[in-house]
Design a protein around this motif. Structure first.
Motif, mmCIF file in Angstrom:
data_model
loop_
_atom_site.group_PDB
_atom_site.id
_atom_site.type_symbol
_atom_site.label_atom_id
_atom_site.label_comp_id
_atom_site.label_asym_id
_atom_site.label_seq_id
_atom_site.Cartn_x
_atom_site.Cartn_y
_atom_site.Cartn_z
ATOM 1 N N SER A 184 0.841 -1.201 0.000
ATOM 2 C CA SER A 184 0.000 0.000 0.000
ATOM 3 C C SER A 184 0.872 1.245 0.000
ATOM 4 N N ASN A 185 0.562 2.156 -0.903
ATOM 5 C CA ASN A 185 1.230 3.453 -0.920
ATOM 6 C C ASN A 185 0.342 4.431 -0.154
ATOM 7 N N VAL A 186 0.794 4.844 1.045
ATOM 8 C CA VAL A 186 -0.037 5.680 1.912
ATOM 9 C C VAL A 186 -0.034 7.139 1.482
ATOM 10 N N HIS A 187 0.788 7.475 0.483
ATOM 11 C CA HIS A 187 0.774 8.843 -0.023
ATOM 12 C C HIS A 187 -0.594 9.142 -0.632
ATOM 13 N N ALA A 188 -1.023 10.362 -0.559
ATOM 14 C CA ALA A 188 -2.353 10.745 -1.036
ATOM 15 C C ALA A 188 -2.587 10.230 -2.454
ATOM 16 N N GLY A 189 -3.637 9.422 -2.607
ATOM 17 C CA GLY A 189 -3.972 8.874 -3.924
ATOM 18 C C GLY A 189 -3.027 7.799 -4.403
ATOM 19 N N GLY A 190 -2.252 7.223 -3.492
ATOM 20 C CA GLY A 190 -1.210 6.273 -3.899
ATOM 21 C C GLY A 190 -1.722 4.919 -4.327
ATOM 22 N N GLY A 191 -2.737 4.394 -3.607
ATOM 23 C CA GLY A 191 -3.285 3.092 -3.965
ATOM 24 C C GLY A 191 -2.316 1.959 -3.706
ATOM 25 N N LYS A 192 -2.391 0.915 -4.538
ATOM 26 C CA LYS A 192 -1.547 -0.264 -4.407
ATOM 27 C C LYS A 192 -0.369 -0.202 -5.375
ATOM 28 N N VAL A 193 0.779 -0.760 -4.934
ATOM 29 C CA VAL A 193 1.962 -0.892 -5.779
ATOM 30 C C VAL A 193 2.508 -2.311 -5.612
ATOM 31 N N ASN A 194 3.596 -2.601 -6.291
ATOM 32 C CA ASN A 194 4.212 -3.934 -6.312
ATOM 33 C C ASN A 194 3.389 -4.909 -7.153
ATOM 34 N N GLY A 195 2.683 -4.368 -8.139
ATOM 35 C CA GLY A 195 1.889 -5.195 -9.031
ATOM 36 C C GLY A 195 2.449 -5.202 -10.443
ATOM 37 N N TYR A 196 1.610 -5.608 -11.412
ATOM 38 C CA TYR A 196 2.081 -5.712 -12.793
ATOM 39 C C TYR A 196 0.910 -5.749 -13.754
ATOM 40 N N GLU A 197 1.218 -5.568 -15.025
ATOM 41 C CA GLU A 197 0.310 -5.839 -16.134
ATOM 42 C C GLU A 197 1.142 -6.424 -17.260
ATOM 43 N N ARG A 198 0.694 -7.540 -17.841
ATOM 44 C CA ARG A 198 1.450 -8.212 -18.889
ATOM 45 C C ARG A 198 0.513 -8.696 -19.985
ATOM 46 N N LYS A 199 0.988 -8.607 -21.208
ATOM 47 C CA LYS A 199 0.224 -9.111 -22.352
ATOM 48 C C LYS A 199 1.210 -9.630 -23.389
ATOM 49 N N GLY A 200 0.817 -10.703 -24.074
ATOM 50 C CA GLY A 200 1.751 -11.259 -25.043
ATOM 51 C C GLY A 200 1.101 -12.229 -26.009
ATOM 52 N N LEU A 201 1.840 -12.540 -27.066
ATOM 53 C CA LEU A 201 1.441 -13.497 -28.097
ATOM 54 C C LEU A 201 2.631 -14.393 -28.424
ATOM 55 N N ARG A 202 2.326 -15.637 -28.756
ATOM 56 C CA ARG A 202 3.368 -16.560 -29.204
ATOM 57 C C ARG A 202 2.787 -17.432 -30.313
ATOM 58 N N ALA A 203 3.454 -17.437 -31.453
ATOM 59 C CA ALA A 203 3.002 -18.227 -32.600
ATOM 60 C C ALA A 203 4.085 -19.237 -32.970
ATOM 61 N N ARG A 204 3.645 -20.419 -33.324
ATOM 62 C CA ARG A 204 4.586 -21.476 -33.721
ATOM 63 C C ARG A 204 4.018 -22.220 -34.918
ATOM 64 N N VAL A 205 4.885 -22.485 -35.898
ATOM 65 C CA VAL A 205 4.511 -23.244 -37.087
ATOM 66 C C VAL A 205 5.524 -24.363 -37.273
ATOM 67 N N ASP A 206 5.048 -25.595 -37.301
ATOM 68 C CA ASP A 206 5.895 -26.763 -37.546
ATOM 69 C C ASP A 206 5.619 -27.272 -38.960
#
Length: 759
Positions: free
Chosen positions: A237-259
């Motif tokens: 928790s970030n107790v600074h005004a309007g800080g909210g939560k920290v130590n999180g993440y957002e991730r997005k990805g793609l992986r394609a494979r052709v044999d």
């Protein structure tokens, strides 16, 4: 003379220790061979009375550690293999969380991905410099990742993870003086299939995966496409005004494979991936001995379980990983010729602070001891690599794998530090590293008899390393973590050699022993970083190692039980390590050839399948990694009295146990109950043995309950992590007047639900 005598005495002691351990293993193996026949008789008797069920055996595990597919039990090498689907179900999606299941490995979490790294058998690379190659190499589908930070995000569409322990230079492309993390992705099948897999966990963590695979041209072209999205608010928790939560993440990805299989003797695999992530890693105040620091972080109070910060500018880390690769396997007259071509890019941006305050707007909190600081760093790294291999037929006296490898890496970085007291000052560095690595390698198995085999491997490599560095500053003298302006460049070229020799002997069907000697090699290095000084312009010497390993691999009771044991001793010379020093009142890092270190220990891996419903896995590692002779740099400001001390991130004891029990239900469903427990003994996180950087022993208990259809068409699971609610630190950093803690995802108990639907 005294020094040479000491080294000779130590070598003799190590040899005696090795001979003793060898005798123990061989004696145990002979007894095991005798016991095997008795065990088969016992199984037959147990089956007759219904105690043991037919078909309940430990599944065979295939690995590619020898650059050919082989049974884990037949490979003369200590390897841990983890199933990719099992990792997904347990919410272990990155290397940081995977190491909980690998007793011989640990992970160092730092402020950003480019500063985090993996350790194997107590040995790893602690440096932010792009001029240092990792001690543990990461390989994904045959492609070597030159920088540790490239592998810190989520792993996508993984079939299995293999952790190879000890030097691996004779078969893997890049130098790997302590081990290899070998990641293998899933192959697309011929049948059209798809899945959607989602999960929600306490703390508002959401994960979604989806994929489709199948034949585009039956028996000729098969393809798969997988996508990932995940986000997490964080557990700090970030107790600074309007800080909210920290130590999180957002991730997005793609992986394609052709044999592609245009004909029976030719396979072509094309892979492309893209993964983007943002995060807000936050170290919390763990301990404070400074009134000024306590005032700066107020109302946050430093404590062992503190999960709060007070910052106006939270950390912001952004990563983009992308790459393409092409593998061609051509089989002719029993030989397999392999080519792996790859290109990868990694971009990283880090917005962090080196103090409790990040913005000059917080003037009331700024003091001379703790000014407001803001660090902005960027990384633009690219690599291209080419590997060529040939694997001989396996039905002759000699079978071998040989190859050649080339990797070109180019790194450009910027780093800016803004420091605010009653005035604003700053410094900026622009620097980069270019590396060309060439190698010729090979390993052969000599089949003396059906039961006795010899192992011979060798590697030659050349590393060409060059750097440039220029720093500007608003001050002519050092201030608050910023050194004066300076400019330098340099280059070095070194040839290196490594190898492996050994014997493997089958004591009985299902039981084999091996003894190997390996020489490890890690190339030259430059300490290239923001506060680089004139003393850092000299190249470090390569790091070399001598590793002895004795192993026993055995299957019992008609493969209902497998027991693998390894004993090892590895001595490193010219060990490359970060040395913390003080310049103009500020702590700086100095990468040096620290001298001699060693690691020794025992590793045990057990898998059991008493019945068709019950599966048991256990692993235990005892690792004694220590500093033998520390070379103190000239005019060092910090203490160098480290001989005999423990290497950081190396717990003496670490273990993992897992149990899973499947219960068939009358309505065509399957209920699976699982639990696992990991334990780690007291661990020192600081090379300089700070008493404030010691993580006490702790254990983590996790559990799961899964309901699925017998045909595997769908699955719903409840997952509970850290049931005992044990708080711990993935890193402790001791600074003047305070200590900060790396807070892991499972620092407290949380539960979640996952669901998967296949079609």
């Amino acid at each position: 003379m005294l020094q040479n005598h000491s080294k000779r005495t130590a070598s003799q002691a190590a040899l005696k220790q090795g001979l003793f351990l060898s005798g123990v293993l061989l004696a145990g193996g002979v007894q095991a061979a005798d016991a095997l026949d008795q065990g088969d008789a016992a199984i037959a008797e147990a089956a007759a009375i219904g105690v043991v069920q037919a078909g309940s055996e430990v599944p065979s595990v295939t690995v590619s550690a020898t650059r050919r597919n082989a049974s884990l039990q037949s490979v003369p090498l200590a390897i841990t293999v983890i199933d990719g689907e099992r990792l997904e179900q347990a919410n272990r999606n990155s290397i940081e969380s995977i190491v909980q299941e690998i007793p011989s490995a640990t992970f160092r979490q730092q402020g950003g991905n480019k500063d985090s790294t993996i350790f194997v058998r107590g040995i790893g690379t602690i440096s932010t410099s792009p001029g240092v190659e990792p001690t543990v190499s990461t390989v994904i589908d045959g492609v070597v990742l030159a920088r540790p930070g490239q592998a810190t995000l989520d792993l996508l569409d993984i079939d299995r993870v293999e952790v190879l322990r000890g030097p691996q230079g004779t078969l893997f492309g890049k130098n790997a003086s302590s081990g290899v993390l070998n990641v293998v992705s899933r192959k697309p099948g011929q049948q059209l299939a798809g899945y959607v897999d989602g999960g929600y966990y306490e703390g508002n963590e959401k994960r979604l995966r989806a994929g489709v695979s199948g034949a585009l041209v039956p028996n000729v072209i098969a393809a798969s496409l997988n996508a990932l999205y995940a986000d997490y608010d964080g557990n700090v928790s970030n107790v600074h005004a309007g800080g909210g939560k920290v130590n999180g993440y957002e991730r997005k990805g793609l992986r394609a494979r052709v044999d592609i299989t245009p004909r029976e003797d030719l396979d072509i695999t094309l892979i492309a991936d893209y993964l983007r992530g943002t995060g807000s890693p936050s170290f919390t105040a763990y301990k404070s001995t400074s009134t000024a620091f306590s005032q700066a972080i107020a109302p946050v109070v430093a404590s062992l379980e503190n999960r709060s910060v007070n910052t106006d500018l939270p950390s912001d880390i952004r990563d983009t990983n992308r790459g393409v690769s092409a593998q061609v396997d051509w089989r002719v007259n029993g030989y397999t010729f392999t080519s792996i071509s790859a290109a990868r890019d990694w971009d990283n941006a880090q917005y962090t602070s080196t103090s409790a305050i990040g913005n000059s707007a917080e003037a009331s909190r700024i003091t001379a001891a703790y000014p407001a600081t803001r660090d902005i760093g960027t990384v633009a790294f690219s690599q291209v690599s080419q590997e060529l291999r040939v694997a001989s037929p396996k039905d002759g006296f000699v079978d071998y794998v040989a190859g050649a490898f080339y990797l070109h890496g180019k790194d450009r970085e910027t780093y800016q530090r803004i420091v605010t007291t009653n005035t604003v000052n700053s410094g900026r560095a622009d620097y980069g590293v270019r590396n060309d690595s060439y190698a010729v390698f090979g390993e052969a198995t000599l089949n003396f008899t059906p039961a006795l085999r010899g192992i011979v491997g060798a590697r030659w490599n050349r590393d060409e390393l060059a750097y440039d560095h220029a720093r500007t500053s608003t001050q002519a003298t050092a201030f608050a973590g910023v050194q004066p302006a300076v400019q330098s460049d340099g280059s070095v070229t070194k040839d290196g050699y490594s190898g492996r020799v050994g014997l493997q002997y089958d004591l009985a069907p299902g039981i084999n022993t091996y003894a190997t000697y390996s020489r490890g090699y890690k190339g030259p290095a430059y300490n290239v970083f923001f506060n680089m000084l004139a003393r850092d312009t000299l190249a470090l010497k390569p790091e070399t190692s001598d590793a002895f390993e004795l192993g026993l691999k055995s299957s019992w009771l008609q493969r209902r039980l497998t027991v693998n044991l390894a004993a090892f001793h590895t001595a490193y010379r010219d060990y490359q390590a970060n040395f913390y020093d003080t310049v103009a009142g500020a702590v700086v890092t100095r990468l040096i050839n620290a001298g001699e270190v060693s690691t020794r220990g025992l590793e045990l891996d057990v898998a059991a399948r008493p019945t068709q419903q019950l599966s048991l896995n256990a692993a235990l590692a005892y690792t004694d990694a220590q500093i033998d002779q520390f070379n103190c740099p000239a005019a060092a400001a910090a203490s160098c009295n480290l001989n005999g001390k423990t290497l950081p991130f190396s717990p003496k004891w670490k273990s993992f146990v897992r149990a899973s029990y499947g219960i068939p239900l009358n309505n065509g469903l399957l209920l699976d109950l699982s639990a696992d427990y990991s334990y780690q003994s007291r661990t020192q996180y600081d090379l300089f043995q700070s008493p404030d950087a010691i993580q006490g022993a702790y254990g983590l208990l996790n559990a799961g309950l899964t309901v699925s259809s017998v045909d595997g068409g769908w699955r719903v699971a409840l997952v509970a992590k850290n049931l005992a609610n044990k708080s711990y630190a993935t890193n402790l950093v001791a600074s003047t007047g305070y200590v900060t803690r790396g807070v892991p995802r499972d620092d407290s108990r949380y539960v979640g639900i996952t669901a998967r639907k296949e079609f």
